[in-house]
Design an enzyme around this catalytic site. Sequence first.
Site, PDB file in Angstrom:
ATOM      1  CG  ASP A  37      -1.867   1.147   1.430  1.00 33.74           C
ATOM      2  OD1 ASP A  37      -2.636   1.301   0.397  1.00 33.74           O
ATOM      3  OD2 ASP A  37      -1.709   1.839   2.542  1.00 33.74           O
TER       4      ASP A  37
ATOM      5  CD  GLU B  18      -2.432   2.360  -3.619  1.00 37.58           C
ATOM      6  OE1 GLU B  18      -3.269   3.073  -3.485  1.00 37.58           O
ATOM      7  OE2 GLU B  18      -1.764   2.299  -2.431  1.00 37.58           O
TER       8      GLU B  18
END
EC number: 2.4.1.18
Length: 644
Positions: free
Chosen positions: A309, A362
């Site tokens: 993330d 990401e």
Amino acid sequence: MAHDEFGGLTGWDLEGFHSGGDTEVWKRLGSHVVTIDDDERGPITGTRFAVWAPNAQAVEVISDFNWWTGDRMRLIPGSGVWGTFVEGVDEGTLYKFRIQDQWGTWHEKVDPMARYSEQAPQNASIVTETHYEWNDDEWIARREASRAHAEPMSVYEVHLGGWRHGLSYRELADQLVSYVTWQGYTHVEFMPLAEHPFAPSWGYQVTGYFSPTSRYGSPDDLRYLIDKLHQAGIGVIMDWVPGHFPKDDWALGRFDGTALYEHADPRQGEHKDWGTYIFNYGRNEVKSFLVSSALYWISEFHADGLRVDAVASMLYLDYSREEGQWVPNKYGGRENLEAIDFLRYVNSHLYSRHPGILMIAEESTSFPGVTKPVDDGGLGFGFKWNMGWMNDSLRYLELNPFHRQYHHGEMTFAMVYQYSENFILPISHDEVVHGKGSMITKIPGDDWQQFASLRAFYSYMWSFPGKQLVFMGQEFGQRHEFDESVSLEWFVADLWGHGGLKRLFRDLNKIYKENPALWQLDSDPRGFEWINADDAGNNLFSWLRRSDDGSTIACFTNFSPNPQTDYRIDLPMEGVWTEILNTDSLEYDGTGEFGNLGQIVAAPLPAPDRLRAVATVCVPPMGSVWLRHNPSATAALPGDPGVQ
């Protein structure tokens, strides 16, 4: 005392932790049920507790076994780690550490290495050991031999609490596995399952980097769920959050009274936007802690990969900061060199330990080489989310169809940089929250236009180079934004429009997996060729997808409400092209009026263009058609049965 007071843990065991090279720290720190030798009584069983707190004056383990009054721990010489062994303490025991800082103040902290925790809002750590016996050897063997870039991948992103609210890991092992199997996805991606206190954070503010959230059951219950997915042929990707951690006073922050896991300087150690701390990636012990966490989910829970993330927030020292709010690196630049080294290390280490896994970034900027190998100067990820494609595509989809012609280039632009990285095309949870609306409410028009546009869009996505990811609920056109506190709107899933979309997703996945042309050369320019990239006036996009053996599929998507009933095209090969998908089919709640009777026939062009052929195709309004070249087929005669 006639036995080892540290339960067998020595300073030598901790050298790798301090050098940054120990990637299995969970085996040494935390709580462990162990049997040790007592000089007088022989083998005795209890729990060993160990915690890193180098700047503490004193540390106690407080627990239900001592009525939360505290047993003093002792410092293992030269290690900064405090330890003790308590006889008779077994699994299920609740505990915390009470730490006295340099100023004499006591702080109650949960175990950073806890492998099980109380259910929120309670937060005590729980002594646990695994007793699970895996049944996924065949899956793991196939994974080790896999080549992810040249294999199909369609990912169903899931928030376990919001899929069907109230289900446990074991209940999900029945219902979720059955549903994902029917839909045909190759993988599920779980939003963070590491322990977190605040449910509306969706798991992105982690307090237990080794502790599966107890909201849905025990750690072995999660193992059972993953095992069942593997036995059904479904891979498991887990979200992992090494970019920041919350400031809860009972967790990692200021753990021993000092900035232990984070930078002390707030210009380096705090995310002002998120109100969280940033890890000190340059500290060896922090590196060992984080790499161990990543390895833990793959080694101990058989996860098939991690989606990391907020990578952009890790890469840049000035991420979301004004001038004067950040500290340049040693060269005066904005790149976070310590975080870059950390990401390279974690990727290299995990790929070396578990061949065939997926490491996914990401990453929302154009940082170079995210998916290049570390040896070639890259970060070493296997895939990167294509945020540019996502933003451009959704912006186009939200436009009135008349205005789309003026934004045609935004949809074709992704091919300019397609082969710079290995991409996943994500329509994730981030696109259906915070006032953005659900996918269906983004689209102008009435119900028919909205559903037809969604069918066209997802078919466009499934045929575009790159792997696919969609967030749960999109497959049947959920009308409201994601809300983690309630289930998806299953009550609409079989209504008109919704049910057709759900059936389309099933068929997209089936056709996709059966046709290597749609996935084998995603990262190779040989796998894609425009038929017409410039038909802005018709809002129409067309291209060819190819596989290694030359099999070819022609893909057409019409984002206009006007049908193209005799759309003239050039094709690379003459003969029969079989219609394998038409989103206007009655099966998908389309009109059933616009099709190609099952095939088109491409006629050869006269010299000097004999290497190409010409045909006409019918492309539905707000619709997609896929045609597969079938060199062995003969053209159907008038009156032969066909499918629209």
